[in-house]
Design a protein around this motif. Sequence first.
Motif, PDB file in Angstrom:
ATOM      1  N   THR A  51       0.856  -1.212  -0.025  1.00 13.86           N
ATOM      2  CA  THR A  51       0.133  -0.117  -0.052  1.00 13.86           C
ATOM      3  C   THR A  51       0.756   1.325   0.140  1.00 13.86           C
ATOM      4  O   THR A  51       0.558   2.046  -0.657  1.00 13.86           O
ATOM      5  N   LEU A 221      -2.489  -6.270  -2.079  1.00 17.60           N
ATOM      6  CA  LEU A 221      -3.296  -4.875  -1.617  1.00 17.60           C
ATOM      7  C   LEU A 221      -4.620  -5.184  -1.170  1.00 17.60           C
ATOM      8  O   LEU A 221      -5.453  -6.073  -1.464  1.00 17.60           O
ATOM      9  N   TYR A 251     -11.734  -1.099  -1.908  1.00 17.31           N
ATOM     10  CA  TYR A 251     -10.547  -0.420  -2.584  1.00 17.31           C
ATOM     11  C   TYR A 251     -10.287  -0.747  -4.089  1.00 17.31           C
ATOM     12  O   TYR A 251     -10.377  -2.044  -4.176  1.00 17.31           O
ATOM     13  N   TRP A 254      -5.850   0.473  -7.475  1.00 19.40           N
ATOM     14  CA  TRP A 254      -4.393   0.920  -6.761  1.00 19.40           C
ATOM     15  C   TRP A 254      -3.407   1.476  -7.742  1.00 19.40           C
ATOM     16  O   TRP A 254      -3.116   1.085  -8.770  1.00 19.40           O
TER      17      TRP A 254
END
Length: 275
Positions: A51, A221, A251, A254
């Motif tokens: 991250t 992730l 999420y 990314w």
Amino acid sequence: MKKTALVSGALALVVGLSACGGQAATGGGNAAGPSLFGNAQDLVRAASAKTSQAQSAKFTMTMSMGGQEITGSGEGRFAGPDTTMAMTMNAGGRTQEMRIVDKVMYLKLPSNAQAATGGKPWAKLPQGSEAAKALGASLDQAESNNPAQSLEQIQKAGTITRSEQTVLDGQQVSHYWVNIDVAKAADQLAGTGMPAETLDRLKSMNGVTFPLELWLNNDQLPVQVTEDLSPMMKAVGAPAESQQATVKMKYTDWGAPVTVTAPPADQVGELKLNG
């Protein structure tokens, strides 16, 4: 008081209420994926590295508290004090926009609250300003949308109880069930505006835990995090109607570029709270 309550309610939407060892027990799921971590330290070490490298993501939020559902979506570049974020939230039929740029939080106000900014549609709350302090607003609160906050919570206060490889939203993921020790997690809640006396009570609640679930993709992730804060709410003596509290964060994208700009200067006013 009415406009203060209205803005305070908007800020409440920003506080997304938003680990030690522990052996994982592998559960079901036939999807091939990376090896499952057997303890929280190794899990957090891998996910945090990824991250920190990707840094930015798009996200959605669903929060249920006291029978009210709050939803939101946005994008952010998660960089601690240099966080940049844009988010739109919905609660009780009301929409609230929020942006964070250059350590300043901006809130878009409905027309009936704009007297607090001299008729400007956007309220400016610089970090550490009197208005921000009065409303309990801080960049730490907005950072609660950052999955690094959940990872830190797992690292300092969590124990993995179960794990599996499975499929979520069409992609292979590693799914972890984690118990969070409330007393050990109390320090991570200090930035949410929770009263000091409540934090002190949490620190003394030995044996009280709440469940957190984490899904990581093949790149380690986070793609989904859920928390059921109900046990903690009950432990601190919240009213019965407020004891059920859950949060889900999802999420995507990314590492994609995130561009968030401050509202036009002529549309922004300093927030003045006169009671």
